[in-house]
Write a protein that holds these residues in place. Sequence first.
Motif, PDB file in Angstrom:
ATOM      1  N   VAL A 173       7.813   0.980  -2.520  1.00 49.57           N
ATOM      2  CA  VAL A 173       7.549   0.804  -1.095  1.00 49.57           C
ATOM      3  C   VAL A 173       8.343  -0.370  -0.536  1.00 49.57           C
ATOM      4  CG1 VAL A 173       5.789   0.221   0.611  1.00 49.57           C
ATOM      5  CG2 VAL A 173       5.293   1.901  -1.149  1.00 49.57           C
ATOM      6  N   SER A 174       8.451  -1.465  -1.290  1.00 49.54           N
ATOM      7  CA  SER A 174       9.208  -2.621  -0.830  1.00 49.54           C
ATOM      8  C   SER A 174      10.672  -2.270  -0.626  1.00 49.54           C
ATOM      9  CB  SER A 174       9.089  -3.769  -1.845  1.00 49.54           C
ATOM     10  OG  SER A 174       7.764  -4.215  -1.925  1.00 49.54           O
ATOM     11  N   ALA A 175      11.209  -1.470  -1.542  1.00 50.90           N
ATOM     12  CA  ALA A 175      12.603  -1.065  -1.416  1.00 50.90           C
ATOM     13  C   ALA A 175      12.805  -0.170  -0.203  1.00 50.90           C
ATOM     14  CB  ALA A 175      13.056  -0.350  -2.686  1.00 50.90           C
ATOM     15  N   ALA A 176      11.860   0.735   0.036  1.00 52.00           N
ATOM     16  CA  ALA A 176      11.997   1.678   1.141  1.00 52.00           C
ATOM     17  C   ALA A 176      11.792   1.017   2.491  1.00 52.00           C
ATOM     18  CB  ALA A 176      11.009   2.826   0.972  1.00 52.00           C
ATOM     19  N   ALA A 177      11.160  -0.149   2.515  1.00 50.37           N
ATOM     20  CA  ALA A 177      10.907  -0.826   3.787  1.00 50.37           C
ATOM     21  C   ALA A 177      12.182  -1.375   4.406  1.00 50.37           C
ATOM     22  CB  ALA A 177       9.909  -1.960   3.581  1.00 50.37           C
ATOM     23  N   GLU A 178      13.268  -1.386   3.643  1.00 46.28           N
ATOM     24  CA  GLU A 178      14.546  -1.823   4.174  1.00 46.28           C
ATOM     25  C   GLU A 178      15.215  -0.641   4.865  1.00 46.28           C
ATOM     26  OE1 GLU A 178      16.675  -3.212   0.830  1.00 46.28           O
ATOM     27  OE2 GLU A 178      15.201  -4.761   0.310  1.00 46.28           O
ATOM     28  N   GLY A 179      15.801  -0.847   6.040  1.00 50.09           N
ATOM     29  CA  GLY A 179      16.440   0.241   6.760  1.00 50.09           C
ATOM     30  C   GLY A 179      15.535   0.745   7.879  1.00 50.09           C
ATOM     31  N   ALA A 180      15.548   2.075   8.125  1.00 50.83           N
ATOM     32  CA  ALA A 180      14.739   2.692   9.176  1.00 50.83           C
ATOM     33  C   ALA A 180      13.707   3.595   8.506  1.00 50.83           C
ATOM     34  CB  ALA A 180      15.632   3.497  10.115  1.00 50.83           C
ATOM     35  N   PRO A 181      12.596   3.023   8.040  1.00 51.49           N
ATOM     36  CA  PRO A 181      11.666   3.801   7.218  1.00 51.49           C
ATOM     37  C   PRO A 181      10.726   4.695   8.027  1.00 51.49           C
ATOM     38  CG  PRO A 181      10.920   1.540   7.384  1.00 51.49           C
ATOM     39  CD  PRO A 181      12.233   1.604   8.095  1.00 51.49           C
ATOM     40  N   LEU A 182      10.437   5.864   7.465  1.00 53.83           N
ATOM     41  CA  LEU A 182       9.419   6.776   7.973  1.00 53.83           C
ATOM     42  C   LEU A 182       8.380   6.953   6.872  1.00 53.83           C
ATOM     43  CD1 LEU A 182      11.655   9.564   9.590  1.00 53.83           C
ATOM     44  CD2 LEU A 182      10.368   7.792  10.794  1.00 53.83           C
ATOM     45  N   ILE A 183       7.129   6.991   7.259  1.00 56.83           N
ATOM     46  CA  ILE A 183       6.056   7.192   6.292  1.00 56.83           C
ATOM     47  C   ILE A 183       5.400   8.533   6.595  1.00 56.83           C
ATOM     48  CG2 ILE A 183       4.422   5.861   7.705  1.00 56.83           C
ATOM     49  CD1 ILE A 183       3.081   4.987   5.054  1.00 56.83           C
ATOM     50  N   ALA A 184       5.188   9.336   5.552  1.00 55.13           N
ATOM     51  CA  ALA A 184       4.694  10.698   5.718  1.00 55.13           C
ATOM     52  C   ALA A 184       3.667  11.001   4.649  1.00 55.13           C
ATOM     53  CB  ALA A 184       5.857  11.688   5.635  1.00 55.13           C
ATOM     54  N   ALA A 185       3.085  12.191   4.729  1.00 53.89           N
ATOM     55  CA  ALA A 185       2.078  12.597   3.748  1.00 53.89           C
ATOM     56  C   ALA A 185       2.153  14.090   3.486  1.00 53.89           C
ATOM     57  CB  ALA A 185       0.673  12.227   4.219  1.00 53.89           C
ATOM     58  N   PRO A 224       3.718  15.721   8.339  1.00 51.24           N
ATOM     59  CA  PRO A 224       3.236  14.753   9.320  1.00 51.24           C
ATOM     60  C   PRO A 224       3.769  13.368   8.964  1.00 51.24           C
ATOM     61  CG  PRO A 224       1.454  15.462   7.868  1.00 51.24           C
ATOM     62  CD  PRO A 224       2.613  16.352   7.592  1.00 51.24           C
ATOM     63  N   GLN A 225       4.447  12.726   9.921  1.00 54.47           N
ATOM     64  CA  GLN A 225       5.100  11.468   9.623  1.00 54.47           C
ATOM     65  C   GLN A 225       5.123  10.576  10.847  1.00 54.47           C
ATOM     66  OE1 GLN A 225       9.029  12.705   8.390  1.00 54.47           O
ATOM     67  NE2 GLN A 225       9.770  12.904  10.467  1.00 54.47           N
ATOM     68  N   MET A 226       5.402   9.295  10.625  1.00 56.49           N
ATOM     69  CA  MET A 226       5.451   8.307  11.688  1.00 56.49           C
ATOM     70  C   MET A 226       6.357   7.169  11.245  1.00 56.49           C
ATOM     71  SD  MET A 226       1.757   6.402  11.059  1.00 56.49           S
ATOM     72  CE  MET A 226       2.234   4.926  11.954  1.00 56.49           C
ATOM     73  N   PRO A 227       6.888   6.389  12.184  1.00 51.92           N
ATOM     74  CA  PRO A 227       7.661   5.210  11.785  1.00 51.92           C
ATOM     75  C   PRO A 227       6.769   4.228  11.044  1.00 51.92           C
ATOM     76  CG  PRO A 227       8.052   5.762  14.097  1.00 51.92           C
ATOM     77  CD  PRO A 227       6.893   6.599  13.645  1.00 51.92           C
ATOM     78  N   LEU A 228       7.326   3.579  10.042  1.00 52.29           N
ATOM     79  CA  LEU A 228       6.572   2.589   9.287  1.00 52.29           C
ATOM     80  C   LEU A 228       6.305   1.374  10.155  1.00 52.29           C
ATOM     81  CD1 LEU A 228       5.373   1.595   6.595  1.00 52.29           C
ATOM     82  CD2 LEU A 228       7.627   0.709   6.015  1.00 52.29           C
ATOM     83  N   GLN A 229       5.029   1.036  10.331  1.00 49.93           N
ATOM     84  CA  GLN A 229       4.649  -0.102  11.152  1.00 49.93           C
ATOM     85  C   GLN A 229       4.618  -1.364  10.296  1.00 49.93           C
ATOM     86  OE1 GLN A 229       4.191   0.345  14.431  1.00 49.93           O
ATOM     87  NE2 GLN A 229       4.559   2.544  14.183  1.00 49.93           N
ATOM     88  N   SER A 230       4.955  -2.484  10.882  1.00 51.40           N
ATOM     89  CA  SER A 230       4.867  -3.755  10.166  1.00 51.40           C
ATOM     90  C   SER A 230       3.403  -4.101   9.949  1.00 51.40           C
ATOM     91  CB  SER A 230       5.546  -4.870  10.966  1.00 51.40           C
ATOM     92  OG  SER A 230       4.904  -5.043  12.217  1.00 51.40           O
ATOM     93  N   GLY A 231       3.120  -4.731   8.817  1.00 53.38           N
ATOM     94  CA  GLY A 231       1.759  -5.183   8.551  1.00 53.38           C
ATOM     95  C   GLY A 231       0.936  -4.219   7.737  1.00 53.38           C
ATOM     96  N   GLY A 232       1.513  -3.097   7.304  1.00 54.10           N
ATOM     97  CA  GLY A 232       0.713  -2.209   6.467  1.00 54.10           C
ATOM     98  C   GLY A 232       1.225  -0.794   6.511  1.00 54.10           C
ATOM     99  N   THR A 233       0.918  -0.023   5.467  1.00 57.56           N
ATOM    100  CA  THR A 233       1.369   1.358   5.383  1.00 57.56           C
ATOM    101  C   THR A 233       0.207   2.333   5.387  1.00 57.56           C
ATOM    102  OG1 THR A 233       1.419   1.193   2.962  1.00 57.56           O
ATOM    103  CG2 THR A 233       3.464   0.747   4.134  1.00 57.56           C
ATOM    104  N   LEU A 234      -0.701   2.212   4.433  1.00 55.69           N
ATOM    105  CA  LEU A 234      -1.730   3.218   4.248  1.00 55.69           C
ATOM    106  C   LEU A 234      -2.697   3.291   5.425  1.00 55.69           C
ATOM    107  CD1 LEU A 234      -2.600   2.856   0.475  1.00 55.69           C
ATOM    108  CD2 LEU A 234      -1.013   4.405   1.581  1.00 55.69           C
ATOM    109  N   ARG A 235      -3.149   2.147   5.937  1.00 50.20           N
ATOM    110  CA  ARG A 235      -4.104   2.171   7.034  1.00 50.20           C
ATOM    111  C   ARG A 235      -3.499   2.846   8.270  1.00 50.20           C
ATOM    112  NH1 ARG A 235      -8.629  -0.590   8.532  1.00 50.20           N
ATOM    113  NH2 ARG A 235      -9.118  -0.347   6.321  1.00 50.20           N
ATOM    114  N   GLY A 236      -2.257   2.483   8.608  1.00 48.25           N
ATOM    115  CA  GLY A 236      -1.607   3.093   9.762  1.00 48.25           C
ATOM    116  C   GLY A 236      -1.407   4.582   9.582  1.00 48.25           C
TER     117      GLY A 236
END
Length: 310
Positions: free
Chosen positions: A166-178, A199-211
């Motif tokens: 997750v730390s590696a993927a946070a670099e760049g323009a990350p999208l988080i999906a499920a 279903p996906q969304m831009p990765l928000q700063s401050g957390g991944t799973l809760r968002g």
Amino acid sequence: MTTASFDPRALRDTFGAFLTGVTVVTAKDVTGSPIGFTANSFASVSIDPPLLLVCLAKTSRNFATMTSAKGFAVNVLSEKQIAVSNTFAKPVEDRFATVEWMVGPYGAPILGGVAAWFDCSMHKIVDAGDHAILIGRVEAFENGVMAGLGFARGSYVTPALSGRAVSAAAEGAPLIAAVVERNGEVLLIPTEDGRWCLPQMPLQSGGTLRGLQDYLRSATGLGVEVGFLYSVYENKTSGHQHIVYRASAEAGESGAGQFFAIADLPLDEMDSPATADVLKRFAAESVLGNFGIYVGDEKQGKVHPFNKRA
């Protein structure tokens, strides 16, 4: 399954959905020789007095020794001790020959390199069906610095790989999906050009799973629980980093998208070949219930399996 007659295997598998830690319970027999076995049925009971419990099958070859011992130790394994867990889960002649250990303050064997340990006196033994509940009073303990080893659905789970990915993927323009699954179906969302995506969304700063969980619940109107990390990859064509989790949804009509049976996923109509590959792997792994984490890019990478119990 809600009837009074349960399939024992199905019930065991359902219990296995609960993510637990992994411990090795140790004691000494009447000759002073060390004994031990792997267990994940461990829980804290009380702070005052300091009590904990472990469960032991009555069919265990250690049952007589454990229930007559003056005490026992619970060794919470670290994420680097999968081999130790497997050793103490198998019928090995001398399980202690390949591990470092010492005698604890109250006399039970304490393993080296563990995340934590508790040396206990026997407080009470409670009959519980085909098991006995051993309640120990903590006489000494130590909290280590290692992260603990996890276990769910028959597989080991280590937090280090997920964190690094997750730390590696946070670099760049990350999208988080499920990959949202229920009863053999997967939720897909229509795109503006008439295709399908996760279903996906831009990765928000401050957390991944809760968002992600809040987004999924809001979009679908269903109860959704986000589970394990499933895939981390860079799509060099789009310039996005993708972080994909597994998730489960409750019954009901979704307010967004459509659930497709895993066997009928529209793989040729996905928003990208990379998404299709994620779903192909999910379909294949669902057959055996043995999932891993993919790390790489949209064309090549490696699946890191959750190590199966021996």
